[in-house]
Design a protein around this motif. Structure first.
Motif, PDB file in Angstrom:
ATOM      1  N   ILE A 194       0.887  -1.169   0.000  1.00 17.41           N
ATOM      2  CA  ILE A 194       0.000   0.000   0.000  1.00 17.41           C
ATOM      3  C   ILE A 194       0.923   1.216   0.000  1.00 17.41           C
ATOM      4  CG2 ILE A 194      -1.763   1.286   1.245  1.00 17.41           C
ATOM      5  CD1 ILE A 194      -2.708  -1.339   2.464  1.00 17.41           C
ATOM      6  N   SER A 195       0.900   1.974  -1.080  1.00 18.70           N
ATOM      7  CA  SER A 195       1.920   3.019  -1.248  1.00 18.70           C
ATOM      8  C   SER A 195       1.340   4.376  -1.640  1.00 18.70           C
ATOM      9  CB  SER A 195       2.946   2.578  -2.300  1.00 18.70           C
ATOM     10  OG  SER A 195       2.310   2.223  -3.514  1.00 18.70           O
ATOM     11  N   GLY A 196       0.022   4.521  -1.565  1.00 17.51           N
ATOM     12  CA  GLY A 196      -0.600   5.813  -1.833  1.00 17.51           C
ATOM     13  C   GLY A 196      -1.778   6.028  -0.908  1.00 17.51           C
ATOM     14  N   CYS A 197      -1.946   7.254  -0.445  1.00 12.56           N
ATOM     15  CA  CYS A 197      -3.067   7.574   0.435  1.00 12.56           C
ATOM     16  C   CYS A 197      -3.410   9.049   0.254  1.00 12.56           C
ATOM     17  CB  CYS A 197      -2.713   7.277   1.889  1.00 12.56           C
ATOM     18  SG  CYS A 197      -4.077   7.565   3.046  1.00 12.56           S
ATOM     19  N   LEU A 198      -4.666   9.311  -0.084  1.00 10.52           N
ATOM     20  CA  LEU A 198      -5.147  10.682  -0.274  1.00 10.52           C
ATOM     21  C   LEU A 198      -6.612  10.762   0.135  1.00 10.52           C
ATOM     22  CD1 LEU A 198      -3.706  11.317  -3.852  1.00 10.52           C
ATOM     23  CD2 LEU A 198      -3.196  12.797  -1.893  1.00 10.52           C
ATOM     24  N   GLY A 199      -6.990  11.835   0.822  1.00  8.74           N
ATOM     25  CA  GLY A 199      -8.400  12.106   1.000  1.00  8.74           C
ATOM     26  C   GLY A 199      -9.064  12.212  -0.360  1.00  8.74           C
ATOM     27  N   ASP A 200     -10.340  11.847  -0.461  1.00  9.32           N
ATOM     28  CA  ASP A 200     -10.954  11.709  -1.784  1.00  9.32           C
ATOM     29  C   ASP A 200     -10.924  12.986  -2.618  1.00  9.32           C
ATOM     30  OD1 ASP A 200     -12.881  12.971  -0.205  1.00  9.32           O
ATOM     31  OD2 ASP A 200     -14.416  11.434  -0.506  1.00  9.32           O
ATOM     32  N   GLN A 201     -11.110  14.148  -1.987  1.00 14.37           N
ATOM     33  CA  GLN A 201     -11.113  15.384  -2.776  1.00 14.37           C
ATOM     34  C   GLN A 201      -9.721  15.746  -3.270  1.00 14.37           C
ATOM     35  OE1 GLN A 201     -14.003  16.124  -3.671  1.00 14.37           O
ATOM     36  NE2 GLN A 201     -14.869  14.693  -2.190  1.00 14.37           N
ATOM     37  N   GLN A 202      -8.721  15.494  -2.441  1.00 13.38           N
ATOM     38  CA  GLN A 202      -7.344  15.718  -2.879  1.00 13.38           C
ATOM     39  C   GLN A 202      -6.959  14.735  -3.980  1.00 13.38           C
ATOM     40  OE1 GLN A 202      -8.368  15.892   0.298  1.00 13.38           O
ATOM     41  NE2 GLN A 202      -7.164  17.354   1.477  1.00 13.38           N
ATOM     42  N   ALA A 203      -7.457  13.494  -3.879  1.00  9.99           N
ATOM     43  CA  ALA A 203      -7.186  12.503  -4.918  1.00  9.99           C
ATOM     44  C   ALA A 203      -7.765  12.957  -6.258  1.00  9.99           C
ATOM     45  CB  ALA A 203      -7.773  11.149  -4.515  1.00  9.99           C
ATOM     46  N   ALA A 204      -8.951  13.549  -6.229  1.00  9.27           N
ATOM     47  CA  ALA A 204      -9.558  14.052  -7.464  1.00  9.27           C
ATOM     48  C   ALA A 204      -8.729  15.193  -8.054  1.00  9.27           C
ATOM     49  CB  ALA A 204     -10.989  14.505  -7.198  1.00  9.27           C
TER      50      ALA A 204
END
Length: 554
Positions: free
Chosen positions: A255-265
Motif C-alpha cells: 500500500i503506497s498511496g493515500c489521499l483524501g478523496d477530494q485531494q485525490a480528485a
C-alpha cells in the motif's frame, strides 16, 4: 496466459481502493495508459440514530472493501489478466469520518461518525463561549480550519466524553483513532497482528489536530481539544510504502498511496500547477484550488488544506477548499424522502419538461444540517422560496439542481476574493457530472466553461498515481502538463440573467439562517423561532401536499 504475456499486454497494474460516503470500490488501472481494466463496487448503508446524527458500521466498510478486492481479482482472472501484475495499491477515502477501535481485539468501539454528522454542535457552543467574540476561526492559523462539526477532532472529543467503552479503552492504553484510511490500512496490513497505524498529510489536515506548517500533530491543538497523542496514527506523505497487504488474495502487495478523496480528485485531474482548480460532485460538493507551496489563509470562509505531498522528501502542496455539505444528497432526498423521483437519473428528463413560459423561479437552499463554505452557519436549515399555485415537481427538481450550482458559485466568489484571480474554466468530476443538464446549469450560473473529463474515475486515478509513483515502486510517470480528453459546457445565458438568478439565491440564503439558535440566545426569541421555523418535517409535509395536488390534477 502466463505472467510475461500479461505484462506485455498491459504493463504494470496499480489498484485503487476508493471508500466513499455511499460505497466502496476497488479499481485496477494499467499504469502505462491510465485505463481502468476492471472494478467492483458495493454500497454502504448509513445509520441515523437521531436527527442530525450520521453513522456507518466500520466492520461493514471493511467487509465491503475486502469483497471488492476479492471480486476485482476474480474479474481480472476472467479477463486472463494475472493479479500478480498489481505492483501497488492506493487508498482514497471519505474524509473527517471518525473511527475508534481496540488495539488488542481490533473491534470498533462505536460506529464510524460520518463527516456530515452534526452531534457536536453543543460541544462547539461550549467551546466558543470561552473564545473572544465567539470566533470560530480562533484555531485557523494553526490548522487552517474553522471550529465546525465537520472535522474529526470534535467527533473524537464527543466519543471520549460520551462512550464508556472508549473511555475504558483509553484507560487501558488500547484505544486507537483514525479516519477511514487509517482503519483500512491497519486492518489490511495485519490488524492485531502487526497492522500499521498510519495516515497521510491530506487526511490529517482534516482533523483540526495537525499543524498546517509542520505537518505534525500540534501540542497546542491536542491540548485545546483534550486529545491524547498516543491514540493518533503516524502522519506520512501521500506517496510512500506504508506496509504490505496481508489478505490472502493480494498478500505482499504494497500500500503506497493515500489521499483524501477530494485531494485525490485534484491529482487525478492533473491539477499540479498553482491556480488550477477542480470541483467534485458527489454526496457533497468540494472545490479545491491549488495554491502551490504557499499557505493561503482565507478571509472569506474557505479552508486551507494540504493538497498532496508526493513523497516523504518532497515539499507539500497546499490548496484552498470550499466544501458544500449537500449536493447529490439533495437529489437522493427528493427520491427517498419525497418520492418524486423513481430514479436519480430521472431528474434530467423531468426538468426538461418545464415549460419555457412556466419557469417560476423557485429557490431551494438544502441546508439540511447547516451550511458549510463560505458561510459556516450551523444554525441554517433548508428553505424553499417562491412557491406559487403553479409550482409542481419539475420546478422543485430544477431548483434542487440549481442549488448545487449556486453553492459552487458561492465558493468561486470567495476564491476570487481571496486570490484576486477569476478562474477561466472549472474542471469537474464525480458521479453527478453525468447529468449534462447540471453541467450546463453550472456553466450558466458561474459564467465560465465547465470541463468534464471523458475518463470519469479521477478520484481513484489520483490515488493510483500516488501509489504507482511512490519511491520503491516508480511504475507511474506523472506528467504535470498532461492534456486530459474532456467535454466542455459553455455558458448560454447573459450576464444579467445569471446575476439576477444569483441575487435571488442570496436572498434565499438569508432566509435559511437563524433556525437553530445557540443556547444563550434570548428565550423569547428562541420561542418565536420554535413556533415559526418549519424544519425539515414541515417542509417535507408542505411539499408532499403540493405533490399530491399535482398528481391528482395530472
Amino acid at each position: 496466459m502466463n505472467n510475461n504475456e500479461s505484462v506485455n499486454r498491459y504493463g504494470p497494474l496499480v489498484g485503487a481502493i476508493d471508500e466513499g460516503t455511499s460505497s466502496a470500490r476497488f479499481l485496477v488501472f494499467a499504469a502505462n495508459t491510465a485505463e481502468v481494466l476492471t472494478y467492483h463496487q458495493i454500497s454502504i448503508p448509513h445509520i441515523y440514530p437521531k436527527e442530525g446524527w450520521v453513522e456507518q458500521d466500520p466492520l461493514e466498510i471493511l467487509k465491503a472493501v475486502r469483497e471488492c478486492l476479492k471480486q476485482t481479482v476474480f474479474n481480472l482472472r476472467q479477463l486472463t489478466i494475472d493479479p500478480a501484475d498489481i505492483v501497488a495499491i492506493g487508498i482514497t477515502n471519505q474524509r473527517e469520518t471518525t473511527v475508534v477501535w481496540d488495539s488488542v481485539t481490533g473491534e470498533p468501539l462505536y460506529n464510524a461518525i460520518v463527516w456530515m454528522d452534526m452531534r457536536t454542535t453543543s460541544i462547539i457552543d461550549d467551546i466558543l463561549k470561552d473564545i473572544r467574540n465567539r470566533n470560530k476561526d480562533y484555531l485557523k492559523s494553526l490548522c487552517g480550519l474553522p471550529i465546525s462539526p465537520y472535522f474529526s477532532a470534535l467527533k473524537l472529543k464527543w466519543l471520549l466524553e460520551n462512550v464508556p467503552r472508549v473511555e475504558e479503552a483509553l484507560a487501558a492504553k488500547r484505544l486507537m483513532f483514525g479516519t477511514i484510511d487509517s482503519w483500512l490500512i491497519w486492518n489490511l496490513t495485519g490488524g492485531v497482528n502487526g497492522g500499521v497505524h498510519n495516515t497521510d498529510v491530506t487526511n490529517a489536515s482534516r482533523t483540526m489536530l495537525m499543524n498546517i506548517v509542520t505537518l505534525k500533530w500540534d501540542p497546542t491543538l491536542l491540548s485545546f481539544f483534550k486529545i491524547p497523542a498516543e491514540i493518533l496514527p503516524k502522519i506520512r506523505s501521500s506517496s510512500e510504502i506504508y506496509g504490505y497487504i496481508q489478505d490472502e488474495l493480494l498478500q505482499g502487495v504494497p500500500i503506497s498511496g493515500c489521499l483524501g478523496d477530494q485531494q485525490a480528485a485534484l491529482v487525478g485531474q492533473m491539477c499540479f500547477q498553482r491556480g488550477q482548480a477542480k470541483s467534485t460532485y458527489g454526496t457533497g460538493c468540494f472545490l479545491l484550488y491549488n495554491t502551490g507551496t504557499a499557505i493561503v489563509e482565507s478571509s472569506h470562509g474557505l479552508l486551507t488544506t494540504v493538497a498532496y505531498q508526493l513523497g516523504a522528501h518532497t515539499s507539500p502542496v497546499y490548496a484552498l477548499e470550499g466544501s458544500v455539505a449537500i449536493a447529490g444528497a439533495v437529489v437522493q432526498w427528493l427520491k427517498d424522502n419525497l418520492q418524486i423521483l423513481s430514479d436519480i437519473k430521472e431528474c434530467e428528463t423531468i426538468v426538461e419538461q418545464v415549460s419555457m413560459n412556466n419557469r417560476g423561479q423557485i429557490v431551494f437552499v438544502p441546508a439540511f444540517a447547516g451550511l458549510y463554505a463560505p458561510y459556516w452557519r450551523k444554525d441554517a436549515r433548508g428553505v424553499i422560496c417562491g412557491i406559487s399555485e403553479d409550482t409542481n415537481r419539475t420546478h422543485l427538481v430544477r431548483a434542487a439542481l440549481q442549488a448545487i450550482c449556486f453553492q459552487t458559485r458561492d465558493i468561486l466568489e470567495a476564491m476570487r476574493e481571496d486570490t484576486g484571480l477569476t478562474l477561466s474554466k472549472l474542471l469537474v468530476d464525480g458521479a453527478m457530472t453525468n447529468n449534462e443538464l447540471l453541467m450546463q446549469m453550472q456553466a450558466d450560473i458561474c459564467g465560465i466553461p465547465v470541463v468534464r473529463p471523458l475518463m470519469c474515475e479521477t478520484t481513484a486515478l489520483g490515488v493510483a498515481i500516488a501509489a504507482g509513483s511512490a519511491e520503491g515502486i516508480r511504475k507511474w510517470d506523472v506528467k504535470i502538463d498532461a492534456t486530459v480528453p474532456s467535454d466542455i459546457f459553455l455558458p448560454s445565458i447573459t450576464e444579467n440573467e445569471r446575476d439576477m438568478l444569483y441575487s435571488q439565491w442570496k436572498l434565499a440564503i438569508d432566509r435559511s439562517l437563524g433556525w437553530d439558535l445557540p443556547p444563550e440566545t434570548n428565550n423569547d426569541v428562541k420561542d418565536i423561532h420554535k413556533t415559526t421555523a418549519p424544519g425539515l418535517f414541515a417542509i417535507s409535509t408542505m411539499i408532499l401536499l403540493m405533490i399530491a395536488r399535482y398528481r391528482s390534477t395530472s
